[in-house]
Design a protein around this motif. Structure first.
Motif, PDB file in Angstrom:
ATOM      1  N   GLU A   1      38.745  38.798  30.208  1.00  0.00           N
ATOM      2  CA  GLU A   1      37.563  37.954  30.046  1.00  0.00           C
ATOM      3  C   GLU A   1      36.289  38.697  30.442  1.00  0.00           C
ATOM      4  O   GLU A   1      35.231  38.479  29.838  1.00  0.00           O
ATOM      5  CB  GLU A   1      37.713  36.680  30.867  1.00  0.00           C
ATOM      6  CG  GLU A   1      38.766  35.736  30.306  1.00  0.00           C
ATOM      7  CD  GLU A   1      38.951  34.494  31.136  1.00  0.00           C
ATOM      8  OE1 GLU A   1      39.752  33.631  30.737  1.00  0.00           O
ATOM      9  OE2 GLU A   1      38.301  34.366  32.201  1.00  0.00           O
TER      10      GLU A   1
ATOM     11  N   THR B   1      32.234  36.141  39.066  1.00  0.00           N
ATOM     12  CA  THR B   1      33.455  35.358  38.990  1.00  0.00           C
ATOM     13  C   THR B   1      33.148  33.932  39.450  1.00  0.00           C
ATOM     14  O   THR B   1      32.091  33.684  40.059  1.00  0.00           O
ATOM     15  CB  THR B   1      34.524  35.952  39.903  1.00  0.00           C
ATOM     16  OG1 THR B   1      34.060  35.873  41.262  1.00  0.00           O
ATOM     17  CG2 THR B   1      34.827  37.402  39.540  1.00  0.00           C
TER      18      THR B   1
ATOM     19  N   TYR C   1      33.945  34.928  34.438  1.00  0.00           N
ATOM     20  CA  TYR C   1      35.213  35.535  34.005  1.00  0.00           C
ATOM     21  C   TYR C   1      36.235  35.443  35.134  1.00  0.00           C
ATOM     22  O   TYR C   1      35.892  35.462  36.311  1.00  0.00           O
ATOM     23  CB  TYR C   1      34.999  36.996  33.590  1.00  0.00           C
ATOM     24  CG  TYR C   1      34.563  37.906  34.719  1.00  0.00           C
ATOM     25  CD1 TYR C   1      35.489  38.616  35.478  1.00  0.00           C
ATOM     26  CD2 TYR C   1      33.211  38.053  35.039  1.00  0.00           C
ATOM     27  CE1 TYR C   1      35.096  39.444  36.519  1.00  0.00           C
ATOM     28  CE2 TYR C   1      32.809  38.879  36.075  1.00  0.00           C
ATOM     29  CZ  TYR C   1      33.755  39.570  36.807  1.00  0.00           C
ATOM     30  OH  TYR C   1      33.353  40.380  37.842  1.00  0.00           O
ATOM     31  N   ARG C   2      37.524  35.323  34.741  1.00  0.00           N
ATOM     32  CA  ARG C   2      38.609  35.174  35.717  1.00  0.00           C
ATOM     33  C   ARG C   2      39.532  36.370  35.774  1.00  0.00           C
ATOM     34  O   ARG C   2      40.391  36.453  36.673  1.00  0.00           O
ATOM     35  CB  ARG C   2      39.429  33.924  35.365  1.00  0.00           C
ATOM     36  CG  ARG C   2      38.642  32.633  35.445  1.00  0.00           C
ATOM     37  CD  ARG C   2      39.360  31.486  34.769  1.00  0.00           C
ATOM     38  NE  ARG C   2      39.427  31.690  33.315  1.00  0.00           N
ATOM     39  CZ  ARG C   2      39.850  30.775  32.456  1.00  0.00           C
ATOM     40  NH1 ARG C   2      40.236  29.582  32.896  1.00  0.00           N
ATOM     41  NH2 ARG C   2      39.882  31.039  31.153  1.00  0.00           N
ATOM     42  N   ASN C   3      39.416  37.288  34.834  1.00  0.00           N
ATOM     43  CA  ASN C   3      40.312  38.436  34.769  1.00  0.00           C
ATOM     44  C   ASN C   3      39.617  39.551  33.997  1.00  0.00           C
ATOM     45  O   ASN C   3      38.507  39.372  33.476  1.00  0.00           O
ATOM     46  CB  ASN C   3      41.644  38.051  34.113  1.00  0.00           C
ATOM     47  CG  ASN C   3      41.436  37.347  32.778  1.00  0.00           C
ATOM     48  OD1 ASN C   3      40.770  37.881  31.884  1.00  0.00           O
ATOM     49  ND2 ASN C   3      41.988  36.148  32.631  1.00  0.00           N
ATOM     50  N   GLU C   4      40.276  40.696  33.914  1.00  0.00           N
ATOM     51  CA  GLU C   4      39.643  41.856  33.282  1.00  0.00           C
ATOM     52  C   GLU C   4      39.439  41.663  31.777  1.00  0.00           C
ATOM     53  O   GLU C   4      38.459  42.155  31.206  1.00  0.00           O
ATOM     54  CB  GLU C   4      40.472  43.114  33.541  1.00  0.00           C
ATOM     55  CG  GLU C   4      40.459  43.559  34.995  1.00  0.00           C
ATOM     56  CD  GLU C   4      39.051  43.823  35.512  1.00  0.00           C
ATOM     57  OE1 GLU C   4      38.255  44.446  34.772  1.00  0.00           O
ATOM     58  OE2 GLU C   4      38.729  43.381  36.628  1.00  0.00           O
TER      59      GLU C   4
END
Length: 223
Positions: free
Chosen positions: A184, A200, A179-182
């Motif tokens: 995701e 990450t 995941y790259r952000n909250e």
């Protein structure tokens, strides 16, 4: 150790209702995960609300991935390919269609998957753990592991990555969830039923560097 994406074409073809996965009345997330982590009928061929809902061979579905991998890594008849976390062996079977004469080997933690694998290559598959691969050093011309290593606990990841590096020659490819952000991260938490290592991309790269993994990799994101 470049990032090369062979898997998004399949991953993005599936529509997902993340909240429904969590809030289902019959199979709420915790119950679904408990059933899925047995790696038995429920995981592969049980209710879709648990996991795959019937993991069956579909003509052409994995062939495009096998062809892309074979072309990129210049796989030839007689080359040896290992799939760590092979499931029912559908990708390996399609390798034999794309490159006739290739030698395929598969390993999976699920006895159910191996028992119900593609019959044509079942004798090339075995039950086992990614943390202890029963093969000699530098044995394979290509080692792949797709959507598998994130199902290991952190204390198992180092062993598995070092084993993949050990048994493979130059060509290796790993695909894992990330995941790259909250947003995701939340979607990944909602959707997954077997994931244990939530990393990450930079954390995954840290694992690769720590273990001396020299192969290629890509990530699956739940956008």
């Amino acid at each position: 150790m470049p990032h090369i994406d062979f898997m998004s074409v399949l991953h993005k073809s599936t529509q997902r209702d993340y909240l429904a996965r969590v809030n289902d009345a019959d199979y709420p997330k915790a119950k679904a995960s408990e059933l899925a982590k047995k790696w038995d009928f429920d995981y592969w061929d049980g209710d879709r609300r648990i996991c795959y809902g019937g993991y069956r061979y579909m003509e052409g579905r994995w062939e495009k991935v096998a062809r892309a991998l074979a072309e990129h890594y210049n796989i030839k008849p007689g080359d040896k390919i290992l799939d760590v976390g092979c499931g029912k062996g559908f990708l390996l079977y399609d390798f034999t269609k794309v490159v006739p004469g290739v030698e395929v080997y598969g390993l999976d933690i699920s006895g159910y998957a191996i028992a119900n694998s593609k019959e044509e290559i079942r004798d090339r598959l075995q039950v086992g753990s990614a943390t202890s691969l029963p093969f000699a050093d530098n044995y394979f011309d290509l080692v792949i592991s797709i959507n598998t290593l994130h199902n290991l606990h952190n204390y198992e990841l180092e062993l598995a990555l070092r084993e993949i590096e050990r048994v493979g020659k130059e060509n290796k490819y790993i695909c894992v969830e990330s995941y790259r952000n909250e947003a995701e991260k939340a979607n990944l938490l909602y959707w997954q039923v077997t994931c244990e290592s939530f990393c990450t991309p930079r954390e995954w790269q840290w694992w690769f560097e720590l273990t001396g993994y020299t192969g290629d990799y890509s990530f699956i994101y739940f956008e």
